[in-house]
Design a protein around this motif. Sequence first.
Motif, PDB file in Angstrom:
ATOM      1  N   ASP A 103       0.832  -1.208   0.000  1.00  0.00           N
ATOM      2  CA  ASP A 103       0.000   0.000   0.000  1.00  0.00           C
ATOM      3  C   ASP A 103       0.867   1.259   0.000  1.00  0.00           C
ATOM      4  N   THR A 134      -8.935  -9.917  -3.710  1.00  0.00           N
ATOM      5  CA  THR A 134      -9.589  -8.864  -2.923  1.00  0.00           C
ATOM      6  C   THR A 134      -8.690  -7.639  -2.807  1.00  0.00           C
ATOM      7  N   TRP A 135      -7.411  -7.865  -2.544  1.00  0.00           N
ATOM      8  CA  TRP A 135      -6.452  -6.768  -2.414  1.00  0.00           C
ATOM      9  C   TRP A 135      -6.379  -5.983  -3.723  1.00  0.00           C
ATOM     10  N   GLU A 137      -8.613  -5.889  -6.240  1.00  0.00           N
ATOM     11  CA  GLU A 137      -9.896  -5.244  -6.550  1.00  0.00           C
ATOM     12  C   GLU A 137     -10.067  -3.923  -5.814  1.00  0.00           C
ATOM     13  N   SER A 138      -9.679  -3.897  -4.563  1.00  0.00           N
ATOM     14  CA  SER A 138      -9.895  -2.685  -3.767  1.00  0.00           C
ATOM     15  C   SER A 138      -8.909  -1.565  -4.100  1.00  0.00           C
ATOM     16  N   ARG A 139      -7.908  -1.861  -4.903  1.00  0.00           N
ATOM     17  CA  ARG A 139      -6.891  -0.865  -5.253  1.00  0.00           C
ATOM     18  C   ARG A 139      -6.724  -0.697  -6.765  1.00  0.00           C
TER      19      ARG A 139
END
Length: 170
Positions: A103, A134-135, A137-139
């Motif tokens: 991140d 998931t990681w 997709e969210s970024r």
Amino acid sequence: MSLPHHRLAEAADQLTEQLVRLGTPEHAAWDRDYLRSDFTHLGVPAVHGAGAITLQHKGTAGTVLDRWAIDQDFWLRRSALLALLPGIRADAADLKRLSRYADAMLEEPEFFIRKAIGWVLRETIRSDHQFVTTWLESRIDRISGLTLREAVRRLHDTDRTRLTNPRPLA
């Protein structure tokens, strides 16, 4: 004068073997100058040296990696990411640390950082496919094309297609 590439690889392998034998977080900290040297680009000291030490001494070695992950030198930041690979490959991934490092580095312009994030995520798919999808997709709006291409190589076709195809305009 720089050493030929094959000599650098040999030197990296020899030092890595010594670091693994010594096996203490203090030696991982000592490895910092080595990681900044001419053969850092090989990734060998980060993965096999610092990574092996981190796997053996998770708590104390992790604090060394945390310092590396925010260092001014991008090679050292890259090494913090790559040092997570032995844990990932041993099904002992530190997903919180991986997520925190990636991140913080996600929007860096440095090619080798973007590639390393993708590489570490790609390896994580083997043990935790859901975490990676998931990681990502969210970024998805912040990830560089290079990072995404590296990360999705081992995803199932449907997930890879979904993540890499542009979203339709509303």
